[in-house]
Design an enzyme around this catalytic site. Structure first.
Site, PDB file in Angstrom:
ATOM      1  N   ASP A  27      -7.463  -5.277  -7.382  1.00 33.37           N
ATOM      2  CA  ASP A  27      -7.124  -4.110  -6.364  1.00 33.37           C
ATOM      3  C   ASP A  27      -7.179  -2.645  -6.849  1.00 33.37           C
ATOM      4  O   ASP A  27      -6.364  -2.331  -7.731  1.00 33.37           O
ATOM      5  CB  ASP A  27      -5.691  -4.391  -5.810  1.00 33.37           C
ATOM      6  CG  ASP A  27      -5.201  -3.668  -4.749  1.00 33.37           C
ATOM      7  OD1 ASP A  27      -6.108  -2.835  -4.130  1.00 33.37           O
ATOM      8  OD2 ASP A  27      -3.996  -3.810  -4.139  1.00 33.37           O
ATOM      9  N   SER A  30       0.677  -1.169   0.084  1.00 33.78           N
ATOM     10  CA  SER A  30       0.043   0.202  -0.084  1.00 33.78           C
ATOM     11  C   SER A  30       0.875   1.303   0.122  1.00 33.78           C
ATOM     12  O   SER A  30       1.832   1.269  -0.752  1.00 33.78           O
ATOM     13  CB  SER A  30      -0.792   0.004   1.217  1.00 33.78           C
ATOM     14  OG  SER A  30      -1.982   1.037   1.041  1.00 33.78           O
ATOM     15  N   HIS A  46      -7.062  -5.818  -1.920  1.00 33.50           N
ATOM     16  CA  HIS A  46      -5.817  -5.223  -1.645  1.00 33.50           C
ATOM     17  C   HIS A  46      -5.462  -6.115  -0.323  1.00 33.50           C
ATOM     18  O   HIS A  46      -4.469  -5.621  -0.007  1.00 33.50           O
ATOM     19  CB  HIS A  46      -6.512  -3.778  -1.225  1.00 33.50           C
ATOM     20  CG  HIS A  46      -5.376  -3.059  -0.802  1.00 33.50           C
ATOM     21  ND1 HIS A  46      -4.133  -2.793  -1.376  1.00 33.50           N
ATOM     22  CD2 HIS A  46      -4.979  -2.237   0.256  1.00 33.50           C
ATOM     23  CE1 HIS A  46      -3.236  -2.178  -0.825  1.00 33.50           C
ATOM     24  NE2 HIS A  46      -3.671  -1.754   0.249  1.00 33.50           N
TER      25      HIS A  46
END
Length: 640
Positions: free
Chosen positions: A198, A135, A313
């Site tokens: 994602d 991330s 994700h």
């Protein structure tokens, strides 16, 4: 039918990275440390060493340094970085400056001091440093890896290699950054793992200014999930409002579609760099062409849903566990069987690995059942996208064609060699450099000058292709090209220097080395320094055919100016500095002559260097005779 070699040319770069990741533990180890950092080190990073490999893992639970709108803007890197990324823009000729995400840059700078200490402690202890993160932590990892690559470039002999592996990280730089990384040949140092649906890696492609509160809620949700690694992901997005999921998903999908259809990249938008590994339940594919990366991001997201775009994700642990077993693995095809063309087989394998075929996809509770027409449309676009990516990138074939072009410019080089030989044997005893400088208007010199420009055009095109990732990653280490570029530099740069001083460029811009030297020569210097050579080289038994310092004549021109200035300089301190510079150059020249690293044209009776030595010798004798006038120079030596 295409040969197996043609298929290998088309897919070679992706296969190299795929095989490397599939046959080592790097991917799994990188993810393991990411998971630990996510759980245990919120807002920070961890450093671990396993054998000769060190891992630096940034937590995905970083503080939202971008909550302020100004932090989400792109800012010029050279205005904010304090010179830490100077190699990226030092020699850049881009009209647009390199820009990065302001919030990510501030996040990196907030960790810089501690990171610098940690990296310094690893130097000399490990052979490789893997920088990783998920991330926002992955984006911070990319920026940290860029800084480390810049730092290592300043070292004479770097002791560690750098690899950056990110998982679901958003982009952070513009097209100028993308091109600069290509110029530095650093694209192969970055591997970005992106799961099929994602939304996080795609988030900054969209105009999300009007959805700040929703984005913040989504980030908080992800951070909460990362802190609880054993939570069951499937169905977890139901905790978020449908309005939030739908708004973000369709906003990103809409803007990403426009970017995927754009023919030219925009400097005002983010641009991917490095290699992208797209993974899903069926396997993974590796793509490095930036335009193809964006198109695949769109096509894959188009086959998803708001819920799966959020839950994907959090599934990197599942995907990484499968990648090593399924990376472009030849599986049984459906009823059609394996295509006859090996190239088509490669494309089909890639499509199957990405689940972008017109067949029924592997069912997952997160994924919606796709309309058959939509699947067929996506499959066609994905196939075209992969073919574009691979046809655009055939480095070995390009290098082979370049070798043919190299052979075609040999006559231009041979004419210059013949010219040098004639000058060295001429009755005027001026030598190669001075003949071209003083007789530049003659017909013979005009032809040499034309050949000089033709050779420059060829080598500039080589560098352009190299910096645009069109040539093999080890091209600048291949002996054939390292030697060819070195010979070209030693032969032709003296002519460039002669032309620079003959045309009065010194008066307009300054001396050649600092103000007139072409960047290609600096690049070739680096190639030559980085080559692998025996520890002890044989001593020369005769003078070199070409002076081994291609800037030697530029140093002579500077020394001539020092000699002129020292005669009229009245300031003792400045005169002392000039004496010192002249003395050092004389020692340097004598060393080159002693080691026979100069061509015989340097020692020609009427060459600039020989005449300079005579003038310098005469001045020293005058100084020794009238040393009270030059009290800081006695017996031929500089006295402080």
């Amino acid at each position: 039918m295409e040969t197996q070699n043609s298929c290998q040319n088309n897919f070679e770069t992706s296969e190299i990275l795929a095989t490397f990741l599939a046959t080592t533990q790097l991917l799994e180890e990188a993810w393991r440390f990411c998971s630990i950092a996510n759980t245990t080190f919120p807002g920070a990073y961890l450093v671990e060493q396993i054998g000769s490999v060190a891992y630096v893992a940034f937590s995905g639970r970083q503080m939202e340094s971008g909550s302020d709108q100004s932090c989400r803007n792109l800012v010029s890197l050279d205005a904010e970085d304090g010179g830490r990324f100077a190699p990226l823009y030092r020699h850049s000729e881009e009209k647009e400056s390199i820009k990065v995400h302001n919030g990510i840059l501030k996040l990196f700078l907030s960790m810089y001091q501690s990171l610098q200490i940690q990296i310094a402690a690893l130097m000399g202890k490990v052979k490789s440093i893997v920088i990783t993160g998920q991330s926002i932590g992955g984006t911070t990892a990319s920026l940290s890896a860029l800084w480390l690559l810049c730092h290592l470039q300043s070292m004479s002999s770097p002791t560690s290699t750098v690899l950056c592996i990110t998982f679901g990280s958003p982009l952070f730089g513009n097209e100028a950054l993308h091109r600069s990384i290509l110029r530095q040949r650093w694209g192969g140092n970055f591997c970005h793992v992106v799961s099929k649906h994602d939304i996080m890696p795609r988030l900054l492609f969209a105009e999300i200014v009007n959805h700040d509160s929703k984005i913040q809620s989504l980030l908080n949700f992800w951070h909460w999930c990362m802190a609880s690694p054993h939570v069951i992901v499937t169905g977890l997005s139901s905790l978020l409002p449908d309005d939030l999921k739908d708004t973000i998903f369709h906003c990103v999908l809409k803007d990403l579609e426009l970017l995927a259809q754009a023919e030219e990249p925009s400097e005002s938008f983010f641009r991917p760099f490095g290699s992208y590994v797209f993974c899903c339940q069926e396997g993974a594919i590796c793509v490095e062409n930036a335009a193809s990366v964006i198109k695949l991001m769109y096509l894959m997201l188009a086959t998803g849903s708001p819920s799966c775009s959020i839950e994907d994700h959090l599934k990197y642990g599942d995907y990484v566990a499968k990648v090593s077993k399924q990376f472009l693995k030849a599986r049984n095809f459906h009823e059609e069987g394996l295509p006859d063309s090996s190239y088509e087989a490669g494309v089909a394998l890639a499509l199957q690995s990405s689940e972008l075929t017109d067949k029924e996809p592997v069912q997952d509770l997160c994924f919606p059942i796709q309309n058959s027409n939509l699947r067929k449309e996506v499959a066609i676009m994905a196939k075209n996208c992969l073919q574009m990516a691979q046809n655009d990138h055939k480095p070995n074939l390009t290098a082979a064609n370049l070798a043919i072009k190299l052979s075609k410019i040999v006559p231009f080089r041979a004419e210059i060699e013949w010219y040098k030989a004639c000058c060295d044997e001429a009755d005027d005893q001026m030598g190669y450099y001075d003949s071209f400088k003083l007789k530049g208007g003659s017909r013979r010199e005009a032809r040499v000058n034309l050949n000089r420009h033709k050779l420059a055009g060829f080598w500039n095109s080589v560098i352009l292709m190299l910096e645009n990732n069109m040539l093999p990653h080890d091209f600048d280490r291949r002996e054939k090209w390292v030697n060819a570029s070195q010979f070209y530099k030693l032969l032709v740069e003296p002519l460039d220097i002669a032309d620079y001083y003959r045309t009065g460029m010194r008066r307009e811009h300054g001396h050649y080395i600092d103000h007139g030297r072409e960047r290609r020569y600096e690049i070739f210097d680096k190639w030559w320094r980085d080559r692998r050579v025996p520890e002890e080289e044989n001593k020369r038994s005769k003078f070199a055919s070409l002076t081994q310092d291609s800037c030697f004549w530029a140093r002579v021109e500077e020394a001539r100016e020092w000699l002129d200035n020292v005669r009229s300089e009245s300031d003792v301190t400045k005169r002392h500095l000039l004496w010192h510079k002249i003395d050092m150059f004389e020692k340097y020249g004598r060393k080159l002559i002693k080691n026979k690293e100069v061509s015989k044209d340097v020692l020609a009776k009427n060459s600039s260097f020989s005449r300079w030595m005579e003038e310098w010798k005469e001045l020293k004798s005058q100084v020794q005779q009238f040393h009270p006038w030059f009290s800081d120079f006695v017996d031929g030596e500089v006295v402080p």
